[in-house]
Write a protein that holds these residues in place. Structure first.
Motif, PDB file in Angstrom:
ATOM      1  N   VAL A 260      46.296  39.513  35.113  1.00  0.00           N
ATOM      2  CA  VAL A 260      46.420  40.567  34.611  1.00  0.00           C
ATOM      3  C   VAL A 260      45.340  39.821  33.334  1.00  0.00           C
ATOM      4  O   VAL A 260      46.055  38.826  32.332  1.00  0.00           O
ATOM      5  CB  VAL A 260      47.187  41.343  33.513  1.00  0.00           C
ATOM      6  CG1 VAL A 260      48.406  41.354  32.837  1.00  0.00           C
ATOM      7  CG2 VAL A 260      47.123  42.950  32.970  1.00  0.00           C
ATOM      8  N   ALA A 261      44.791  40.240  32.057  1.00  0.00           N
ATOM      9  CA  ALA A 261      43.708  40.290  31.287  1.00  0.00           C
ATOM     10  C   ALA A 261      43.195  41.325  30.651  1.00  0.00           C
ATOM     11  O   ALA A 261      42.946  42.965  31.002  1.00  0.00           O
ATOM     12  CB  ALA A 261      42.664  39.250  31.454  1.00  0.00           C
ATOM     13  N   ASP A 262      43.008  41.678  29.379  1.00  0.00           N
ATOM     14  CA  ASP A 262      42.166  42.324  28.190  1.00  0.00           C
ATOM     15  C   ASP A 262      40.871  41.926  29.027  1.00  0.00           C
ATOM     16  O   ASP A 262      40.218  43.580  28.801  1.00  0.00           O
ATOM     17  CB  ASP A 262      42.475  42.073  27.001  1.00  0.00           C
ATOM     18  CG  ASP A 262      44.447  42.194  26.982  1.00  0.00           C
ATOM     19  OD1 ASP A 262      45.540  43.170  27.317  1.00  0.00           O
ATOM     20  OD2 ASP A 262      45.067  41.601  25.915  1.00  0.00           O
ATOM     21  N   SER A 263      40.190  41.152  28.918  1.00  0.00           N
ATOM     22  CA  SER A 263      38.736  41.579  29.515  1.00  0.00           C
ATOM     23  C   SER A 263      38.750  40.774  30.705  1.00  0.00           C
ATOM     24  O   SER A 263      39.144  39.598  30.455  1.00  0.00           O
ATOM     25  CB  SER A 263      37.921  41.347  28.275  1.00  0.00           C
ATOM     26  OG  SER A 263      38.464  40.044  27.679  1.00  0.00           O
ATOM     27  N   VAL A 264      37.675  40.541  31.318  1.00  0.00           N
ATOM     28  CA  VAL A 264      37.523  40.089  32.356  1.00  0.00           C
ATOM     29  C   VAL A 264      37.187  38.464  31.519  1.00  0.00           C
ATOM     30  O   VAL A 264      38.081  37.747  32.389  1.00  0.00           O
ATOM     31  CB  VAL A 264      36.208  40.581  33.142  1.00  0.00           C
ATOM     32  CG1 VAL A 264      35.913  39.501  34.393  1.00  0.00           C
ATOM     33  CG2 VAL A 264      36.014  41.718  33.109  1.00  0.00           C
ATOM     34  N   MET A 265      36.531  38.184  31.014  1.00  0.00           N
ATOM     35  CA  MET A 265      36.503  36.830  30.421  1.00  0.00           C
ATOM     36  C   MET A 265      37.271  36.181  29.777  1.00  0.00           C
ATOM     37  O   MET A 265      37.026  35.437  28.985  1.00  0.00           O
ATOM     38  CB  MET A 265      34.862  36.395  29.701  1.00  0.00           C
ATOM     39  CG  MET A 265      33.527  37.187  30.905  1.00  0.00           C
ATOM     40  SD  MET A 265      33.150  36.151  32.000  1.00  0.00           S
ATOM     41  CE  MET A 265      32.384  34.933  31.779  1.00  0.00           C
ATOM     42  N   GLY A 266      38.178  37.050  29.315  1.00  0.00           N
ATOM     43  CA  GLY A 266      39.540  36.747  28.067  1.00  0.00           C
ATOM     44  C   GLY A 266      40.477  35.813  28.768  1.00  0.00           C
ATOM     45  O   GLY A 266      40.058  34.778  30.064  1.00  0.00           O
ATOM     46  N   GLU A 267      41.928  35.984  28.553  1.00  0.00           N
ATOM     47  CA  GLU A 267      42.613  35.070  29.260  1.00  0.00           C
ATOM     48  C   GLU A 267      43.778  35.541  29.963  1.00  0.00           C
ATOM     49  O   GLU A 267      44.162  36.914  30.102  1.00  0.00           O
ATOM     50  CB  GLU A 267      43.740  34.710  27.620  1.00  0.00           C
ATOM     51  CG  GLU A 267      44.380  33.233  28.155  1.00  0.00           C
ATOM     52  CD  GLU A 267      45.657  33.392  27.636  1.00  0.00           C
ATOM     53  OE1 GLU A 267      46.757  33.291  27.484  1.00  0.00           O
ATOM     54  OE2 GLU A 267      45.240  33.601  26.137  1.00  0.00           O
ATOM     55  N   TRP A 268      43.515  35.331  31.606  1.00  0.00           N
ATOM     56  CA  TRP A 268      44.707  35.908  32.255  1.00  0.00           C
ATOM     57  C   TRP A 268      46.135  35.052  32.326  1.00  0.00           C
ATOM     58  O   TRP A 268      45.981  34.108  32.177  1.00  0.00           O
ATOM     59  CB  TRP A 268      43.530  35.396  33.999  1.00  0.00           C
ATOM     60  CG  TRP A 268      42.201  35.733  33.411  1.00  0.00           C
ATOM     61  CD1 TRP A 268      41.283  36.189  33.081  1.00  0.00           C
ATOM     62  CD2 TRP A 268      42.377  37.243  34.708  1.00  0.00           C
ATOM     63  NE1 TRP A 268      40.491  36.933  33.548  1.00  0.00           N
ATOM     64  CE2 TRP A 268      41.145  37.929  34.328  1.00  0.00           C
ATOM     65  CE3 TRP A 268      43.506  37.970  35.331  1.00  0.00           C
ATOM     66  CZ2 TRP A 268      40.814  38.960  35.406  1.00  0.00           C
ATOM     67  CZ3 TRP A 268      42.952  39.266  36.008  1.00  0.00           C
ATOM     68  CH2 TRP A 268      41.559  39.835  35.487  1.00  0.00           C
TER      69      TRP A 268
END
Ligand code: DGJ
Length: 364
Positions: A260-268
């Protein structure tokens, strides 16, 4: 004489008129039974593997690898790189996700040019199609390989219609990095991303595409470094992004993982295996390929997997399961048989041109 011809023509039309509807809908499906042979509306087994769906103007389009003929293992193979000749990308259409009409091979193999990426001797996997609102084009990305499996590139094709024909534009290594198992994801803001297994399948790249969806924009992230994740499938739920992947064991099944991530290019962040029930640790003997949000319904998702038959790839089957979101926890439980009624209590989106009433029987 003229009258006679007219009468014959009228009789022929009448005969056709009674025949066509019978032939056009020979098979009607009422439920999803994973692992069984699924028939299209003509009664032929559906042949679309490593696939993705596109929901466009009230119709679902299913694109996948069309696997025909014998499965071979090349002489030089030091690993189980079973394959069939490339025949192309198939497309099926449906209003209800149960009854699929074969629309043909929308990106066919190129038989007369051994150098072409789409020559039967090559490898073509995991096609995905997205629609670009600005250019009004349907854009396909797929994993293209040389016969010796060293190319690790993305091939891109384009069409004015969801049912093709697609025009092949060529291949490249996105962001100068290997690209094998891959998927596409379009966010609500219209930005599109390619997720792809790179660096010899060890690292998952997420790459923002250009506005026309034809190239990488140059912005990308490296994720799950050294964790060897394959078969990416992405969805967005309640403002968060989810990525379903498999491990990397060739055609053999392994444990799925959700991140899961808060934004696509953020931390997964890895959450764990979402599959539950018998054989959940082997992803029900299948491998992820796509997650489809059900049109017209909020919080309704179908997780799609391939159950590969590595020694007879054309007989690989499909495992489609409804995603459970009970108490905010995402799981994918096994269902022997299910239908769209499982989504009956899910709220509908605001009505717009891309929604329709799923349980309206006129679509069945
Ligand atoms: C696993 C991948 O997910 C499939 O698409 C295919 O490339 C096989 N490996 C080949 O072994």
């Amino acid at each position: 004489m003229n009258n006679r011809i007219r009468n014959i023509a009228a009789f022929a039309l009448l005969a056709l008129g009674t025949l066509v509807p019978i032939q056009a809908q020979k098979v009607t499906n009422h439920s999803i039974r994973s692992g069984e042979i699924w028939l299209d509306t003509d009664g032929n087994p559906i042949n679309a593997h490593g696939s993705g769906l596109l929901y466009h103007d009230g119709t679902y389009y299913w694109y996948g690898e069309y696997k025909q003929g014998e499965t071979i293992l090349p002489d030089w193979a030091t690993w189980e790189c079973y394959r069939t000749d490339v025949t192309g990308v198939s497309c099926y259409s449906s209003k209800d996700l149960l009854n699929w009409k074969f629309e043909g091979i929308v990106l066919p193999a190129i038989k007369d040019d051994p150098k072409h990426d789409l020559h039967p001797s090559k490898v073509l996997e995991r096609p995905k199609v997205i629609y670009n609102e600005k250019t009004k084009k349907f854009v396909m990305w797929a994993h293209v390989e040389s016969a010796d499996y060293s190319k690790a590139a993305a091939g891109v094709a384009i069409s004015d219609s969801p049912t093709g024909q697609f025009t092949y534009l060529g291949n490249f290594r996105p962001n100068d990095a290997m690209s094998r198992d891959q998927t596409l994801f379009v966010d609500d803001d219209g930005r599109a991303y390619q997720f792809y297994s790179s660096e010899n399948n060890q690292t998952m790249y997420i790459s923002l595409l250009t506005d026309d969806y034809l190239k990488p924009s140059g912005r990308f992230t490296r994720n799950f470094i050294g964790q060897s994740r394959e078969a990416p499938a992405v969805f967005k739920y309640k403002g968060k992004y989810y990525l379903l992947t498999s491990g990397c064991t060739g055609w053999d099944p392994n444990k799925a993982e959700l991140a899961v991530a808060d934004s696509v290019m953020g931390e997964w962040k890895t959450i764990g295996n979402p599959c539950t029930g018998t054989d959940a640790d082997k992803t029900f003997y299948a491998q992820s390929t796509y997650v489809q949000q059900v049109g017209g319904k909020k919080d309704a998702y179908i997780a799609m997997f391939d159950r590969w038959n590595k020694k007879n790839l054309k007989d690989s089957r499909y495992v489609w399961l409804p995603v459970s979101l009970e108490e905010g926890k995402i799981t994918i439980p096994w269902h022997e048989e299910w239908d769209m009624e499982v989504f009956a209590d899910k709220p509908r989106f605001e009505v717009d041109k891309n929604t329709f009433l799923l349980n309206d029987k006129s679509f069945v």
